[in-house]
Design a protein around this motif. Sequence first.
Motif, PDB file in Angstrom:
ATOM      1  N   MET A  23      21.090 -22.516  26.713  1.00 47.90           N
ATOM      2  CA  MET A  23      20.144 -22.170  25.656  1.00 47.90           C
ATOM      3  C   MET A  23      18.846 -21.574  26.208  1.00 47.90           C
ATOM      4  O   MET A  23      18.107 -20.911  25.473  1.00 47.90           O
ATOM      5  N   GLY A  24      18.574 -21.800  27.491  1.00 43.39           N
ATOM      6  CA  GLY A  24      17.467 -21.149  28.173  1.00 43.39           C
ATOM      7  C   GLY A  24      16.091 -21.422  27.606  1.00 43.39           C
ATOM      8  O   GLY A  24      15.163 -20.618  27.787  1.00 43.39           O
ATOM      9  N   ALA A  25      15.907 -22.551  26.932  1.00 45.06           N
ATOM     10  CA  ALA A  25      14.643 -22.815  26.242  1.00 45.06           C
ATOM     11  C   ALA A  25      13.553 -23.290  27.190  1.00 45.06           C
ATOM     12  O   ALA A  25      13.811 -23.953  28.190  1.00 45.06           O
ATOM     13  N   ASN A  26      12.333 -22.937  26.836  1.00 48.28           N
ATOM     14  CA  ASN A  26      11.140 -23.516  27.456  1.00 48.28           C
ATOM     15  C   ASN A  26      10.681 -24.646  26.539  1.00 48.28           C
ATOM     16  O   ASN A  26      10.485 -24.434  25.336  1.00 48.28           O
ATOM     17  N   LEU A  27      10.489 -25.838  27.079  1.00 45.43           N
ATOM     18  CA  LEU A  27      10.186 -26.997  26.245  1.00 45.43           C
ATOM     19  C   LEU A  27       8.872 -26.845  25.490  1.00 45.43           C
ATOM     20  O   LEU A  27       8.723 -27.362  24.373  1.00 45.43           O
ATOM     21  N   VAL A  28       7.925 -26.146  26.073  1.00 49.20           N
ATOM     22  CA  VAL A  28       6.666 -25.902  25.363  1.00 49.20           C
ATOM     23  C   VAL A  28       6.928 -25.041  24.126  1.00 49.20           C
ATOM     24  O   VAL A  28       6.391 -25.306  23.037  1.00 49.20           O
ATOM     25  N   ASP A  29       7.777 -24.037  24.275  1.00 49.42           N
ATOM     26  CA  ASP A  29       8.122 -23.185  23.136  1.00 49.42           C
ATOM     27  C   ASP A  29       8.868 -23.980  22.071  1.00 49.42           C
ATOM     28  O   ASP A  29       8.663 -23.770  20.867  1.00 49.42           O
ATOM     29  N   VAL A  30       9.741 -24.870  22.502  1.00 47.25           N
ATOM     30  CA  VAL A  30      10.468 -25.719  21.555  1.00 47.25           C
ATOM     31  C   VAL A  30       9.497 -26.579  20.762  1.00 47.25           C
ATOM     32  O   VAL A  30       9.583 -26.691  19.527  1.00 47.25           O
ATOM     33  N   GLU A  31       8.564 -27.194  21.465  1.00 47.59           N
ATOM     34  CA  GLU A  31       7.583 -28.043  20.793  1.00 47.59           C
ATOM     35  C   GLU A  31       6.720 -27.242  19.823  1.00 47.59           C
ATOM     36  O   GLU A  31       6.445 -27.688  18.699  1.00 47.59           O
ATOM     37  N   ASN A  32       6.307 -26.056  20.231  1.00 52.80           N
ATOM     38  CA  ASN A  32       5.501 -25.215  19.337  1.00 52.80           C
ATOM     39  C   ASN A  32       6.297 -24.852  18.085  1.00 52.80           C
ATOM     40  O   ASN A  32       5.764 -24.866  16.960  1.00 52.80           O
ATOM     41  N   TYR A  33       7.577 -24.532  18.277  1.00 52.26           N
ATOM     42  CA  TYR A  33       8.423 -24.134  17.150  1.00 52.26           C
ATOM     43  C   TYR A  33       8.552 -25.260  16.126  1.00 52.26           C
ATOM     44  O   TYR A  33       8.342 -25.046  14.920  1.00 52.26           O
ATOM     45  N   VAL A  34       8.906 -26.465  16.585  1.00 47.33           N
ATOM     46  CA  VAL A  34       9.114 -27.551  15.617  1.00 47.33           C
ATOM     47  C   VAL A  34       7.797 -28.024  15.005  1.00 47.33           C
ATOM     48  O   VAL A  34       7.757 -28.437  13.838  1.00 47.33           O
ATOM     49  N   ASN A  35       6.705 -27.950  15.755  1.00 49.18           N
ATOM     50  CA  ASN A  35       5.416 -28.384  15.218  1.00 49.18           C
ATOM     51  C   ASN A  35       4.851 -27.403  14.195  1.00 49.18           C
ATOM     52  O   ASN A  35       4.043 -27.783  13.336  1.00 49.18           O
ATOM     53  N   GLU A  36       5.277 -26.156  14.285  1.00 51.21           N
ATOM     54  CA  GLU A  36       4.796 -25.143  13.342  1.00 51.21           C
ATOM     55  C   GLU A  36       5.700 -25.005  12.116  1.00 51.21           C
ATOM     56  O   GLU A  36       5.390 -24.255  11.193  1.00 51.21           O
ATOM     57  N   ASN A  37       6.814 -25.735  12.119  1.00 48.98           N
ATOM     58  CA  ASN A  37       7.780 -25.671  11.027  1.00 48.98           C
ATOM     59  C   ASN A  37       7.523 -26.847  10.077  1.00 48.98           C
ATOM     60  O   ASN A  37       7.661 -28.008  10.451  1.00 48.98           O
ATOM     61  N   LYS A  38       7.142 -26.556   8.841  1.00 51.74           N
ATOM     62  CA  LYS A  38       6.765 -27.611   7.896  1.00 51.74           C
ATOM     63  C   LYS A  38       7.919 -28.563   7.595  1.00 51.74           C
ATOM     64  O   LYS A  38       7.722 -29.763   7.421  1.00 51.74           O
TER      65      LYS A  38
END
Length: 342
Positions: free
Chosen positions: A134-149
Amino acid sequence: MQKSSIILLMLMSACFAPQEDETGTFYQPIGFPEVNFPATNDYSAKRVELGKTLFFDQSLSLNHQVSCASCHLQEIAFTDAAALSKLGVTKKPLLRHTPALINMAWAENGLFWDGGAKNLESLVFAPLTHQDEMGANLVDVENYVNENKKYQKAFKEAYGVEKIKSQYVAKAIAQYVRTIVSDQSKYDSVRRGVAVFTEIESKGYQLFIKNCSTCHTEPLMADNQFHNNGLDSVFTNAEEEGIFQGRFRITHDTLDLGKYKTPTLRNVALTAPYMHDGRFETLEEVLDHYSGGVKYSNTLDSLLYNAHLVGITLTETDKQALLSFLNSLTDFHFINNSQYRN
């Protein structure tokens, strides 16, 4: 398996109880060991639903095109039908075969083929961040879920957190994976006394008990241990961090060279190809390996050799009987259960 038998099993599977009862309690199959959820990630239906959403969410990946479900397809028992998957973000082949996600709530003593992950919570981070998965960066993952209502609300309800850390993403996915339970095959119906094996299935079962059940222990059809089943006799592998040296890669104990964790035989007719590297395309090839292809090495499992023989003696008739029994482990309710779908 004949078409009439498949139709009969599908009709039988429709009569079984769902994988979670109406109160939202974890479904505990009769005869299975009790499940001990981690103290830091106890079971709740809200956590499972959140984990299911994350499991199917492609936006967790680097290119927003790969999810956990991309390589774990329900219709083939949560595998991907590839020897070495190329479904990740880079499309490069992985170095090991994608394991099936079946009855992971009872998987202990380390996960992955070499036991490199302690539990499901820690396992999730590997495919999530691996450059070829999946090649994810954990910081990006956290930003994504925190910005999703929707995720903000779901994580607050499930875990009581305002700021979502990656550890909660892993915990939620682990919750969902633990609920993927298979226990409604014909084999299970026989165990419960509501069905009987055919003559050839019964013979296959007896052969299974004699030759296979020590490692593929009932009712899980796996023993949570590591074995060298004679796939290779040499285990040199400097270029890939010991990825092809089995359990030795984790323990650095020479007694673990070539040992891999026993996979479950449940739904095995659906999970081809086989072995840690997907080298066998069919179950017939697997049985041919055990009856005539086992390679000796110092760590070969003692069950596969004695003073006069390496491997297991199986006639062609024996193989057909074993195949009939292995087909009885297919759980049609499991691969069609709507509770596992997004």
